[in-house]
Design a protein around this motif. Structure first.
Motif, PDB file in Angstrom:
ATOM      1  N   LEU A   1      25.809   9.428  15.587  1.00  0.00           N
ATOM      2  CA  LEU A   1      25.137   8.984  14.366  1.00  0.00           C
ATOM      3  C   LEU A   1      23.728   8.529  14.719  1.00  0.00           C
ATOM      4  O   LEU A   1      23.545   7.561  15.465  1.00  0.00           O
ATOM      5  N   ASP A   2      22.737   9.235  14.207  1.00  0.00           N
ATOM      6  CA  ASP A   2      21.331   8.998  14.543  1.00  0.00           C
ATOM      7  C   ASP A   2      20.665   8.261  13.383  1.00  0.00           C
ATOM      8  O   ASP A   2      20.483   8.819  12.296  1.00  0.00           O
ATOM      9  N   MET A   3      20.279   7.001  13.604  1.00  0.00           N
ATOM     10  CA  MET A   3      19.664   6.213  12.535  1.00  0.00           C
ATOM     11  C   MET A   3      18.322   6.779  12.106  1.00  0.00           C
ATOM     12  O   MET A   3      17.902   6.611  10.956  1.00  0.00           O
ATOM     13  N   GLY A   4      17.608   7.444  13.010  1.00  0.00           N
ATOM     14  CA  GLY A   4      16.365   8.093  12.609  1.00  0.00           C
ATOM     15  C   GLY A   4      16.613   9.152  11.554  1.00  0.00           C
ATOM     16  O   GLY A   4      15.850   9.284  10.582  1.00  0.00           O
ATOM     17  N   GLU A   5      17.701   9.915  11.700  1.00  0.00           N
ATOM     18  CA  GLU A   5      18.054  10.926  10.706  1.00  0.00           C
ATOM     19  C   GLU A   5      18.521  10.285   9.405  1.00  0.00           C
ATOM     20  O   GLU A   5      18.250  10.794   8.308  1.00  0.00           O
ATOM     21  N   VAL A   6      19.231   9.175   9.502  1.00  0.00           N
ATOM     22  CA  VAL A   6      19.656   8.449   8.294  1.00  0.00           C
ATOM     23  C   VAL A   6      18.441   8.013   7.489  1.00  0.00           C
ATOM     24  O   VAL A   6      18.379   8.180   6.264  1.00  0.00           O
ATOM     25  N   MET A   7      17.434   7.452   8.171  1.00  0.00           N
ATOM     26  CA  MET A   7      16.246   6.995   7.458  1.00  0.00           C
ATOM     27  C   MET A   7      15.459   8.172   6.893  1.00  0.00           C
ATOM     28  O   MET A   7      14.890   8.081   5.797  1.00  0.00           O
ATOM     29  N   ALA A   8      15.435   9.290   7.614  1.00  0.00           N
ATOM     30  CA  ALA A   8      14.764  10.478   7.089  1.00  0.00           C
ATOM     31  C   ALA A   8      15.462  10.956   5.817  1.00  0.00           C
ATOM     32  O   ALA A   8      14.808  11.375   4.845  1.00  0.00           O
ATOM     33  N   ALA A   9      16.800  10.883   5.789  1.00  0.00           N
ATOM     34  CA  ALA A   9      17.547  11.269   4.596  1.00  0.00           C
ATOM     35  C   ALA A   9      17.227  10.346   3.424  1.00  0.00           C
ATOM     36  O   ALA A   9      17.085  10.803   2.275  1.00  0.00           O
ATOM     37  N   LEU A  10      17.100   9.051   3.705  1.00  0.00           N
ATOM     38  CA  LEU A  10      16.739   8.107   2.634  1.00  0.00           C
ATOM     39  C   LEU A  10      15.328   8.362   2.127  1.00  0.00           C
ATOM     40  O   LEU A  10      15.055   8.245   0.927  1.00  0.00           O
ATOM     41  N   ARG A  11      14.408   8.695   3.029  1.00  0.00           N
ATOM     42  CA  ARG A  11      13.044   9.027   2.603  1.00  0.00           C
ATOM     43  C   ARG A  11      13.057  10.179   1.602  1.00  0.00           C
ATOM     44  O   ARG A  11      12.310  10.178   0.622  1.00  0.00           O
ATOM     45  N   GLU A  12      13.894  11.172   1.875  1.00  0.00           N
ATOM     46  CA  GLU A  12      13.951  12.347   1.007  1.00  0.00           C
ATOM     47  C   GLU A  12      14.706  12.067  -0.284  1.00  0.00           C
ATOM     48  O   GLU A  12      14.361  12.595  -1.343  1.00  0.00           O
ATOM     49  N   ARG A  13      15.735  11.237  -0.213  1.00  0.00           N
ATOM     50  CA  ARG A  13      16.636  11.070  -1.358  1.00  0.00           C
ATOM     51  C   ARG A  13      16.176  10.029  -2.359  1.00  0.00           C
ATOM     52  O   ARG A  13      16.326  10.207  -3.575  1.00  0.00           O
ATOM     53  N   LEU A  14      15.613   8.926  -1.894  1.00  0.00           N
ATOM     54  CA  LEU A  14      15.355   7.802  -2.792  1.00  0.00           C
ATOM     55  C   LEU A  14      14.076   8.000  -3.597  1.00  0.00           C
ATOM     56  O   LEU A  14      13.056   8.445  -3.063  1.00  0.00           O
TER      57      LEU A  14
ATOM     58  N   THR B   1      14.303   0.772   9.638  1.00  0.00           N
ATOM     59  CA  THR B   1      13.747   0.737   8.278  1.00  0.00           C
ATOM     60  C   THR B   1      12.230   0.632   8.324  1.00  0.00           C
ATOM     61  O   THR B   1      11.520   1.376   7.641  1.00  0.00           O
ATOM     62  N   HIS B   2      11.729  -0.303   9.106  1.00  0.00           N
ATOM     63  CA  HIS B   2      10.290  -0.553   9.122  1.00  0.00           C
ATOM     64  C   HIS B   2       9.506   0.631   9.668  1.00  0.00           C
ATOM     65  O   HIS B   2       8.371   0.874   9.248  1.00  0.00           O
ATOM     66  N   ARG B   3      10.092   1.361  10.601  1.00  0.00           N
ATOM     67  CA  ARG B   3       9.345   2.470  11.187  1.00  0.00           C
ATOM     68  C   ARG B   3       9.521   3.777  10.412  1.00  0.00           C
ATOM     69  O   ARG B   3       8.562   4.556  10.298  1.00  0.00           O
ATOM     70  N   PHE B   4      10.709   4.017   9.876  1.00  0.00           N
ATOM     71  CA  PHE B   4      11.002   5.366   9.392  1.00  0.00           C
ATOM     72  C   PHE B   4      11.152   5.501   7.884  1.00  0.00           C
ATOM     73  O   PHE B   4      11.361   6.603   7.377  1.00  0.00           O
ATOM     74  N   TYR B   5      11.062   4.408   7.125  1.00  0.00           N
ATOM     75  CA  TYR B   5      11.096   4.536   5.666  1.00  0.00           C
ATOM     76  C   TYR B   5       9.676   4.450   5.124  1.00  0.00           C
ATOM     77  O   TYR B   5       8.827   3.762   5.693  1.00  0.00           O
ATOM     78  N   GLU B   6       9.416   5.145   4.029  1.00  0.00           N
ATOM     79  CA  GLU B   6       8.095   5.112   3.396  1.00  0.00           C
ATOM     80  C   GLU B   6       8.186   4.428   2.036  1.00  0.00           C
ATOM     81  O   GLU B   6       8.927   4.871   1.154  1.00  0.00           O
ATOM     82  N   PHE B   7       7.421   3.363   1.879  1.00  0.00           N
ATOM     83  CA  PHE B   7       7.356   2.639   0.608  1.00  0.00           C
ATOM     84  C   PHE B   7       6.195   3.197  -0.203  1.00  0.00           C
ATOM     85  O   PHE B   7       5.077   3.323   0.295  1.00  0.00           O
TER      86      PHE B   7
ATOM     87  N   VAL C   1       0.871  -1.169   0.000  1.00  0.00           N
ATOM     88  CA  VAL C   1       0.000   0.000   0.000  1.00  0.00           C
ATOM     89  C   VAL C   1       0.911   1.222   0.000  1.00  0.00           C
ATOM     90  O   VAL C   1       1.977   1.208   0.638  1.00  0.00           O
ATOM     91  N   ASP C   2       0.539   2.247  -0.727  1.00  0.00           N
ATOM     92  CA  ASP C   2       1.325   3.475  -0.776  1.00  0.00           C
ATOM     93  C   ASP C   2       1.336   4.110   0.615  1.00  0.00           C
ATOM     94  O   ASP C   2       0.300   4.527   1.125  1.00  0.00           O
ATOM     95  N   ASN C   3       2.522   4.164   1.230  1.00  0.00           N
ATOM     96  CA  ASN C   3       2.611   4.694   2.592  1.00  0.00           C
ATOM     97  C   ASN C   3       2.289   6.184   2.657  1.00  0.00           C
ATOM     98  O   ASN C   3       2.029   6.715   3.742  1.00  0.00           O
ATOM     99  N   GLY C   4       2.302   6.863   1.510  1.00  0.00           N
ATOM    100  CA  GLY C   4       1.928   8.265   1.476  1.00  0.00           C
ATOM    101  C   GLY C   4       0.442   8.491   1.307  1.00  0.00           C
ATOM    102  O   GLY C   4      -0.032   9.633   1.374  1.00  0.00           O
ATOM    103  N   SER C   5      -0.312   7.422   1.119  1.00  0.00           N
ATOM    104  CA  SER C   5      -1.759   7.534   0.944  1.00  0.00           C
ATOM    105  C   SER C   5      -2.417   8.001   2.235  1.00  0.00           C
ATOM    106  O   SER C   5      -2.026   7.585   3.332  1.00  0.00           O
TER     107      SER C   5
END
Length: 557
Positions: free
Chosen positions: A360-373, A390-396, A238-242
């Protein structure tokens, strides 16, 4: 007249196989020889479990059986981890195993195993082909069984003397996947139950799915103001942005989502088996008779009612049901508007994270991936506490873009990423791995280098087996046993393989390091050195220990 080895390869071509993953062995030399002149690409892996995981990833991405080839004995036992994953994940896969010669069977010949007994509990079907004339028949059956109903793995054993024997037999016809279509009456009754619901919730998972079904069902749920959650490690369905997306039913799921599930009056479950993780240890629904009206859709009738008695059982492929339901008029969801918006707002709020210990904050790393990918980027992972980020902070955003083992297998992410990049060289593929997880199958980095598959591997290094350490601190606080790790320099290790390697120790350095990895044109490893205290997004290691000690003190008093 064709040899057994030639017949096996010819049948794979007939059924549309284009790539096979494996580790060569003397027990199936005739198959390897036939592959030399075939259009099938054989990818030589560095360990059989890596090959099986690559085949599983292929099956997840395409819906067609992934093909894996291994030798007898140790080759088969090494591959078993990938077969178990394919079974629990409902992935179509066919494992071809070389076998001892027929005249030696039953004597415990060199590397002999009875594969029917070995793989029986973890495969849909296991067979040994003793007559080359039956190869077209049995390979055809393997493709049909692997894809029919609830998809899964099939194992075919190939005695080495059978593979060099010749016979005159014709090819089978290309297989066609058998899909179970829902009845019009079942679709209408499901729609009626949802129409009368005040607090409905949809859960999606399982297989088979398609991008078309993913989009169509999401839009229909949006229009009817029905929130939808993803089952365990099925976030890309499901689109996580929906605005309909309510979050992920994962380990340590957001309490607001689990409460929403408990409070629902109607549950629409499409494809998901309602497994242990999705249901928080079978506690979110009453066994066997849920308090919620349960509409359970699945491709295997035997799965419906296995744990929970549904109000409406719909034997149907998830994608076919999704398309059929989405073709009906949208429901009037006006009365559910507030609850609908609240469900997505809670999900968005859960994307926020408190600062983690260390630089090194993994929450910030995942936020960067959300924006970049981009939306079509593929993320893979194995098992460990690192995957929680990954499961909590990335959006598919698209299907299929997530490759993650519902079986909880360590070592899945790197080989899955290699397979994904070979299938989709134009897309960005990122593997998330922990330090313990990476060294399970990190040797497949050599496969990525050999086949020029420029994946990016993020190794989250905290010097421990984090998940087990977390459980130790909760149950035996302060008594660390067996979970500390002494690791190599992962960046230097990557360079030794011929890959790009870099170490990142500060949050602000991640963005440039990631861009350099993408720009290197080579497989890349970014070692993320994190503070051991940053064990979970919600609790530090010390928090977990102190909470456990306080509980022990309270119990003692």
């Amino acid at each position: 007249m064709r040899s057994g080895g030639r017949l096996v390869v010819d049948q794979l071509v007939v059924h549309g196989a284009d790539i096979a993953f494996g580790v060569p062995g003397e027990s199936y030399l005739a198959v390897l020889d036939a592959l030399h002149d075939s259009p099938i690409r054989f990818v030589t892996c560095r360990h059989e479990v890596g090959a099986a995981n690559m085949a599983d990833a292929y099956g997840k991405l395409t819906g067609r059986p992934g093909i894996c080839m291994v030798t007898r004995g140790p080759g088969a036992t090494h591959a078993a981890g990938g077969i178990h994953t394919a079974y629990q994940d409902s992935t179509p896969l066919i494992l071809f195993v070389g076998q001892a010669a027929r005249g030696m069977m039953g004597r415990e010949a060199f590397q002999e195993i009875d594969y029917r007994h070995m793989f029986g509990p973890m495969a849909k079907w296991v067979e040994q082909i003793d007559d080359p004339a039956r190869i077209p028949e049995l390979v055809s059956r393997a493709f049909h069984v692997a894809t029919a109903g609830r998809p899964g793995p099939v194992v075919l054993a190939l005695p080495e003397d059978m593979l060099v024997e010749t016979c005159d037999v014709g090819d089978a016809r290309p297989y066609e996947q058998a899909r179970v279509e829902p009845s019009a009456a079942a679709v209408e009754r499901a729609r009626s139950l949802l129409e009368s619901a005040e607090r409905p919730l949809a859960i999606v998972g399982g297989t088979p799915w398609s991008a078309q079904a993913h989009t169509a069902l999401t839009r229909w749920l949006e229009a009817g103001r029905i929130p939808v959650a993803a089952g365990w490690r099925r976030q890309d369905m499901v689109d996580n942005g929906s605005p309909a997306y309510a979050g992920h039913l994962t380990l340590g799921a957001d309490a607001r989502l689990t409460q929403r599930l408990r409070d629902a009056d109607v549950l629409l479950v499409v494809g998901d088996r309602l497994s242990e993780i999705t249901t928080a240890g079978y506690t979110l629904l009453h066994v066997p008779d849920p308090t919620q009206a349960l509409i359970h859709v699945g491709p295997d009738p035997e799965e419906l009612g296995r744990v929970y008695e549904p109000t409406l059982a719909v034997p149907a492929s998830p994608d076919s049901f999704a398309l059929a339901l989405a073709a009906t008029p949208a429901l009037d969801g006006g009365a559910r508007e507030d609850a609908f918006r609240s469900a997505h707002d809670d999900y968005v709020d859960n994307l926020r994270h408190r600062p983690a210990p260390g630089e090194l904050d993994m929450g910030e790393v995942m936020a960067a991936l959300r924006e970049r990918l981009p939306a079509d980027a593929i993320l893979t992972n194995g098992a460990g506490n690192f995957s929680v980020w990954t499961h909590r902070f990335y959006e598919f955003r698209q299907y299929p873009t997530q490759l993650a083992p519902t079986s909880g297998a360590m070592g899945y992410g790197v080989p899955a990423a290699v397979a994904a990049k070979l299938l989709h060289p134009e897309r960005i593929v990122v593997a998330m791995a922990g330090d313990g997880d990476f060294l399970m199958t990190g040797q497949e980095l050599a496969t990525a280098v050999q086949y020029e598959a420029p994946i990016v591997v993020l190794v989250v290094n905290n010097g421990m087996l984090g998940t087990i350490r977390m459980h130790q601190e909760r149950h035996y606080p302060g008594r660390v046993s067996g979970t500390d790790l002494v690791n190599p320099d992962f960046a230097a290790l990557a360079e030794a393989f011929g890959a790009h390697g870099v170490v990142v120790e500060r949050t602000q350095d991640f963005g440039d390091a990631f861009e350099a990895a993408l720009g290197s044109g080579r497989p890349a490893v970014i070692e993320l050195r994190v503070d051991p205290e940053a064990l979970t997004p919600r609790q530090s290691l010390t928090d977990i220990r102190e909470q456990a000690l306080a509980r022990e003190a309270a119990n003692a008093s």
